[in-house]
Design an enzyme around this catalytic site. Structure first.
Site, PDB file in Angstrom:
ATOM      1  N   THR A 201     -13.074  53.957 -34.626  1.00  0.00           N
ATOM      2  CA  THR A 201     -14.114  53.843 -33.580  1.00  0.00           C
ATOM      3  C   THR A 201     -13.593  54.374 -32.373  1.00  0.00           C
ATOM      4  OG1 THR A 201     -14.960  52.179 -31.890  1.00  0.00           O
ATOM      5  CG2 THR A 201     -12.874  51.592 -32.829  1.00  0.00           C
ATOM      6  N   GLY A 202     -14.362  55.400 -31.621  1.00  0.00           N
ATOM      7  CA  GLY A 202     -13.961  55.954 -30.331  1.00  0.00           C
ATOM      8  C   GLY A 202     -14.723  57.271 -30.269  1.00  0.00           C
TER       9      GLY A 202
ATOM     10  N   THR B 179     -18.648  50.364 -32.018  1.00  0.00           N
ATOM     11  CA  THR B 179     -18.844  50.646 -33.344  1.00  0.00           C
ATOM     12  C   THR B 179     -18.414  49.438 -34.169  1.00  0.00           C
ATOM     13  OG1 THR B 179     -18.747  52.901 -33.439  1.00  0.00           O
ATOM     14  CG2 THR B 179     -18.148  52.018 -35.330  1.00  0.00           C
TER      15      THR B 179
ATOM     16  N   GLY C 119     -16.202  59.947 -31.225  1.00  0.00           N
ATOM     17  CA  GLY C 119     -16.500  60.414 -32.717  1.00  0.00           C
ATOM     18  C   GLY C 119     -16.181  61.957 -32.873  1.00  0.00           C
TER      19      GLY C 119
ATOM     20  N   ARG D 101     -27.617  63.914 -32.685  1.00  0.00           N
ATOM     21  CA  ARG D 101     -26.043  63.780 -32.546  1.00  0.00           C
ATOM     22  C   ARG D 101     -25.557  63.122 -33.797  1.00  0.00           C
ATOM     23  NH1 ARG D 101     -21.847  59.810 -31.745  1.00  0.00           N
ATOM     24  NH2 ARG D 101     -19.959  60.632 -31.126  1.00  0.00           N
TER      25      ARG D 101
ATOM     26  N   GLY E  42     -21.985  61.546 -35.168  1.00  0.00           N
ATOM     27  CA  GLY E  42     -20.627  61.084 -34.633  1.00  0.00           C
ATOM     28  C   GLY E  42     -19.522  61.122 -35.846  1.00  0.00           C
ATOM     29  N   ASP E  43     -18.576  60.573 -35.911  1.00  0.00           N
ATOM     30  CA  ASP E  43     -17.585  60.518 -37.134  1.00  0.00           C
ATOM     31  C   ASP E  43     -17.909  59.185 -38.134  1.00  0.00           C
ATOM     32  OD1 ASP E  43     -17.037  58.416 -34.767  1.00  0.00           O
ATOM     33  OD2 ASP E  43     -14.981  58.073 -35.811  1.00  0.00           O
TER      34      ASP E  43
HETATM   35  N1  ASP Z   1     -17.209  56.593 -33.184  1.00  0.00           N
HETATM   36  C1  ASP Z   1     -18.552  56.264 -32.487  1.00  0.00           C
HETATM   37  C2  ASP Z   1     -19.237  57.692 -32.533  1.00  0.00           C
HETATM   38  O1  ASP Z   1     -18.833  58.565 -32.059  1.00  0.00           O
HETATM   39  C3  ASP Z   1     -18.532  55.583 -31.497  1.00  0.00           C
HETATM   40  C4  ASP Z   1     -17.650  54.737 -31.304  1.00  0.00           C
HETATM   41  O2  ASP Z   1     -17.004  54.272 -32.142  1.00  0.00           O
HETATM   42  O3  ASP Z   1     -17.351  54.287 -30.206  1.00  0.00           O
HETATM   43  O4  ASP Z   1     -20.557  57.559 -32.735  1.00  0.00           O
END
Ligand code: ASP
Length: 310
Positions: free
Chosen positions: A226-227, A176, A229, A204, A206-207
């Protein structure tokens, strides 16, 4: 006059063993360009909002990052992107989810914030807004990268074979981009943009487009995450940093450390975030091997880093 900016290019970095000197130099150059784009806006007296959108569009245009042009593929072979933006002093926010054509989804999120009465807009309606407002749009080929396509195919095969994802490199799963900034007027802003998880389910979300989870800005701080979500949503990660600072009197470093190393790690999850507060303090914690990141803090210290010891 205190200015500060921090950026991230995702917590899903290449593992050290996969990182070559050439790749590392390319990532560092791309992070430096995005940081300078945002910092330059601040130095010219521009707003925190303009600074974070400049930094994020720079990374959206670079195929190295999972956002905009370099977005990850969903399981059905499509690319759908999410983005959000928030301004602290006005509490204005805008986000888009499931968009397919905007060259820079963060500008579409900003368009939702500035040109509509909405906060969140998704799928066909958001694609239509991009056309109606004359934002730059691109055909699917523009977003195609062989590396992301191969990653999706490999993820798909892994899931179908029932192989656990324990050994899968973080860059295979996600990524992200984001930016947070403090401008000369003392205003804070945050922006986040992503192609989402590799091989995500069609539809889907995410966050990253969820205000309070992947992005937040108020009078206390600005945050971009980031991570994983789903876990960031379940702990309202970005807002929780601001709440801990406001209600518990924690510093940006303490609050973000608690959210990442406490709440997020406690769910068995991985990821990171960037935070800037009203005094120009920057925190960039992560719970995983690395996070592409950069900052110029309120004391003028500049840093570009990928792994923990960088
Ligand atoms: N947070 C992002 C999501 O879940 C993906 C990411 O940051 O790795 O879509």
């Amino acid at each position: 006059m205190t200015l500060a900016i921090a950026i991230h290019g995702g917590a899903g970095t290449l593992t050290r063993s996969d990182m070559t000197p050439e790749k590392e130099a390319a990532y560092r150059a791309a992070l430096g360009a995005a940081l300078d784009a945002g910092h330059g806006v601040l130095l010219r007296g521009g707003s925190a909002l303009d600074a974070v959108t400049a930094a994020v569009t720079s990374m959206e245009d670079d195929i190295l990052f999972n956002a905009g042009r370099g977005s990850a593929f969903a399981l059905d072979g499509t690319i759908t992107m999410d983005a959000s933006v928030m301004e602290g002093h006005t509490r204005e926010a805008g986000s888009v989810t499931g968009v397919t054509a905007a060259r820079n989804p963060v500008l579409l999120a900003r368009c939702v914030m500035e040109k509509t009465p909405l906060v969140m807009l998704g799928f066909k309606g958001a694609d239509q807004l991009a056309l109606d407002r004359g934002l730059e749009c691109r055909p699917p080929e523009y977003f195609f990268t062989q590396r992301r396509w191969d990653a999706m195919q490999e993820e798909k095969a892994r899931v179908e074979a029932g192989i656990p994802d324990a050994g899968v490199g973080e860059d295979r799963k996600h990524g992200t981009v984001g930016a947070v900034a403090l401008d000369a007027r003392g205003h804070l802003a945050a922006a986040t943009s992503t192609g989402g998880r590799t091989a995500k389910w069609a539809g889907r979300i995410g966050d990253s487009p969820v205000i309070g989870a992947g992005t937040w800005a108020d009078g206390t701080c600005a945050v971009s995450c980031t991570g994983d979500g789903e876990c960031f949503i379940r702990i309202a990660a970005a807002h929780d940093v601001a709440a801990r600072m406001a209600y518990l009197g924690e510093t940006a470093e303490q609050a973000s450390g608690q959210v990442i190393h406490g709440a997020l790690a406690g769910l068995g999850s991985t990821g990171g975030m960037i935070v800037v507060d009203g005094a120009g303090n920057v925190a960039m914690p992560f719970h995983c091997e690395g996070m592409y990141r950069g900052m110029v803090d309120g004391r003028g210290r500049r840093q570009i880093a990928i792994y923990e010891q960088d």
